[in-house]
Scaffold this motif. Structure first.
Motif, PDB file in Angstrom:
ATOM      1  N   SER A   2       0.832  -1.204   0.000  1.00 61.12           N
ATOM      2  CA  SER A   2       0.000   0.000   0.000  1.00 61.12           C
ATOM      3  C   SER A   2       0.867   1.254   0.000  1.00 61.12           C
ATOM      4  CB  SER A   2      -0.932  -0.003   1.210  1.00 61.12           C
ATOM      5  OG  SER A   2      -0.204   0.111   2.401  1.00 61.12           O
ATOM      6  N   SER A   3       0.276   2.317  -0.467  1.00 63.38           N
ATOM      7  CA  SER A   3       0.977   3.599  -0.481  1.00 63.38           C
ATOM      8  C   SER A   3       0.039   4.681   0.028  1.00 63.38           C
ATOM      9  CB  SER A   3       1.487   3.925  -1.883  1.00 63.38           C
ATOM     10  OG  SER A   3       0.421   4.010  -2.783  1.00 63.38           O
ATOM     11  N   GLU A  16       4.429  17.402  -0.787  1.00 58.18           N
ATOM     12  CA  GLU A  16       3.381  16.387  -0.857  1.00 58.18           C
ATOM     13  C   GLU A  16       3.864  15.313  -1.820  1.00 58.18           C
ATOM     14  OE1 GLU A  16      -0.910  17.374  -0.759  1.00 58.18           O
ATOM     15  OE2 GLU A  16      -0.951  16.327  -2.703  1.00 58.18           O
ATOM     16  N   ARG A  17       3.920  14.072  -1.333  1.00 55.04           N
ATOM     17  CA  ARG A  17       4.422  12.967  -2.148  1.00 55.04           C
ATOM     18  C   ARG A  17       3.657  11.692  -1.818  1.00 55.04           C
ATOM     19  NH1 ARG A  17       7.588  16.496  -3.701  1.00 55.04           N
ATOM     20  NH2 ARG A  17       9.604  16.229  -4.659  1.00 55.04           N
ATOM     21  N   LYS A  18       3.623  10.812  -2.785  1.00 58.45           N
ATOM     22  CA  LYS A  18       3.083   9.477  -2.587  1.00 58.45           C
ATOM     23  C   LYS A  18       4.240   8.573  -2.174  1.00 58.45           C
ATOM     24  CE  LYS A  18       0.319   5.982  -4.927  1.00 58.45           C
ATOM     25  NZ  LYS A  18      -0.376   5.636  -6.182  1.00 58.45           N
ATOM     26  N   VAL A  19       4.066   7.845  -1.072  1.00 55.04           N
ATOM     27  CA  VAL A  19       5.126   6.968  -0.573  1.00 55.04           C
ATOM     28  C   VAL A  19       4.556   5.595  -0.234  1.00 55.04           C
ATOM     29  CG1 VAL A  19       6.543   8.829   0.381  1.00 55.04           C
ATOM     30  CG2 VAL A  19       4.857   7.724   1.828  1.00 55.04           C
ATOM     31  N   CYS A  62      16.058   6.830  10.644  1.00 53.33           N
ATOM     32  CA  CYS A  62      16.079   5.422  10.227  1.00 53.33           C
ATOM     33  C   CYS A  62      15.084   4.587  11.026  1.00 53.33           C
ATOM     34  CB  CYS A  62      17.483   4.830  10.350  1.00 53.33           C
ATOM     35  SG  CYS A  62      18.001   4.457  12.045  1.00 53.33           S
ATOM     36  N   LEU A  63      14.527   5.155  12.083  1.00 52.85           N
ATOM     37  CA  LEU A  63      13.563   4.428  12.916  1.00 52.85           C
ATOM     38  C   LEU A  63      12.125   4.861  12.664  1.00 52.85           C
ATOM     39  CD1 LEU A  63      15.398   4.394  16.372  1.00 52.85           C
ATOM     40  CD2 LEU A  63      15.316   2.598  14.626  1.00 52.85           C
ATOM     41  N   MET A  64      11.937   5.787  11.750  1.00 58.00           N
ATOM     42  CA  MET A  64      10.601   6.314  11.476  1.00 58.00           C
ATOM     43  C   MET A  64      10.194   5.996  10.051  1.00 58.00           C
ATOM     44  SD  MET A  64      10.863  10.095  13.133  1.00 58.00           S
ATOM     45  CE  MET A  64       9.110  10.334  12.973  1.00 58.00           C
ATOM     46  N   LEU A  65       8.934   5.748   9.885  1.00 59.06           N
ATOM     47  CA  LEU A  65       8.394   5.600   8.541  1.00 59.06           C
ATOM     48  C   LEU A  65       8.055   6.981   7.996  1.00 59.06           C
ATOM     49  CD1 LEU A  65       6.021   2.588   9.197  1.00 59.06           C
ATOM     50  CD2 LEU A  65       8.251   2.537   8.058  1.00 59.06           C
ATOM     51  N   ALA A  66       8.159   7.133   6.704  1.00 58.54           N
ATOM     52  CA  ALA A  66       7.834   8.417   6.075  1.00 58.54           C
ATOM     53  C   ALA A  66       6.386   8.810   6.365  1.00 58.54           C
ATOM     54  CB  ALA A  66       8.090   8.349   4.575  1.00 58.54           C
ATOM     55  N   VAL A  67       5.481   7.837   6.412  1.00 60.13           N
ATOM     56  CA  VAL A  67       4.069   8.156   6.672  1.00 60.13           C
ATOM     57  C   VAL A  67       3.868   8.747   8.065  1.00 60.13           C
ATOM     58  CG1 VAL A  67       3.127   6.511   4.997  1.00 60.13           C
ATOM     59  CG2 VAL A  67       3.522   5.778   7.363  1.00 60.13           C
ATOM     60  N   GLN A  68       4.782   8.481   8.987  1.00 52.03           N
ATOM     61  CA  GLN A  68       4.691   9.058  10.328  1.00 52.03           C
ATOM     62  C   GLN A  68       4.987  10.557  10.321  1.00 52.03           C
ATOM     63  OE1 GLN A  68       7.380   5.920  12.004  1.00 52.03           O
ATOM     64  NE2 GLN A  68       5.953   6.052  13.727  1.00 52.03           N
ATOM     65  N   ALA A  69       5.581  11.037   9.253  1.00 55.95           N
ATOM     66  CA  ALA A  69       5.915  12.457   9.149  1.00 55.95           C
ATOM     67  C   ALA A  69       4.747  13.289   8.624  1.00 55.95           C
ATOM     68  CB  ALA A  69       7.132  12.641   8.248  1.00 55.95           C
TER      69      ALA A  69
END
Length: 167
Positions: A2-3, A16-19, A62-69
């Motif tokens: 999923s993204s 704004e980006r799709k990840v 390195c411990l965080m997902l991009a979606v957490q941002a």
């Protein structure tokens, strides 16, 4: 896989980006945004090379997902430059030889930048307190003394101590 579309602020710029859901924040910054100053060392949050500022606080990217941002503000080492020139802390590292291979330098700079701007009650004239502050950033080259010299050269505490010695 999923993204998600994420919106965040990076170095003062709205992004704004799709990840992909599993993309690490460090990889997003480096690969998607081409902000390669954030280094990835251990990928376990131990070495500190990937340190960024997340809503003004040091964090291991390195411990965080991009979606957490999503909805948050990120500041990377690239933000320390002023009008394309080295910022004061970066210049101090250069002048005091606070780096050798440079791999740990971005993480150290982000930790120290935070410490210099936050009210942490750190005595920057104390080697011991500086060493404690940077204990989460591993450097295999310098032995840390030149890093300590660099931070002392730009810290307001050191400047106050120097002026008090003159009185």
């Amino acid at each position: 896989m999923s993204s998600h579309v994420i919106s965040l602020t990076v170095n003062g710029q709205a992004i704004e980006r799709k990840v992909d859901s599993r993309t690490l924040l460090a990889d997003f910054l480096r690969d998607e945004l081409r902000l390669t100053g954030t280094h990835v060392g251990c990928e376990h949050g131990v070495c500190g090379a990937c340190t960024i500022q997340f809503d003004g606080e040091p964090a291991r990217s390195c411990l965080m997902l991009a979606v957490q941002a999503e909805g948050h503000s990120i500041r990377t080492v690239e933000a320390l430059a002023v009008d394309g020139c080295l910022g004061a802390l970066q210049q101090a590292f250069h002048e005091k030889h606070g780096l050798q291979c440079g791999f740990c330098t971005p993480g150290l700079l982000m930790t120290l930048d935070y410490a210099l701007t936050a009210d942490l009650h750190i005595d920057f004239s104390s080697d011991k307190e500086i060493r404690e502050l940077i204990s989460g950033n591993l450097c295999r080259c310098t032995g840390y003394q030149n890093i300590i010299n660099a931070i002392k050269s730009v810290s307001p505490t050191t400047e106050i101590a120097k002026s008090e010695e003159l009185v």
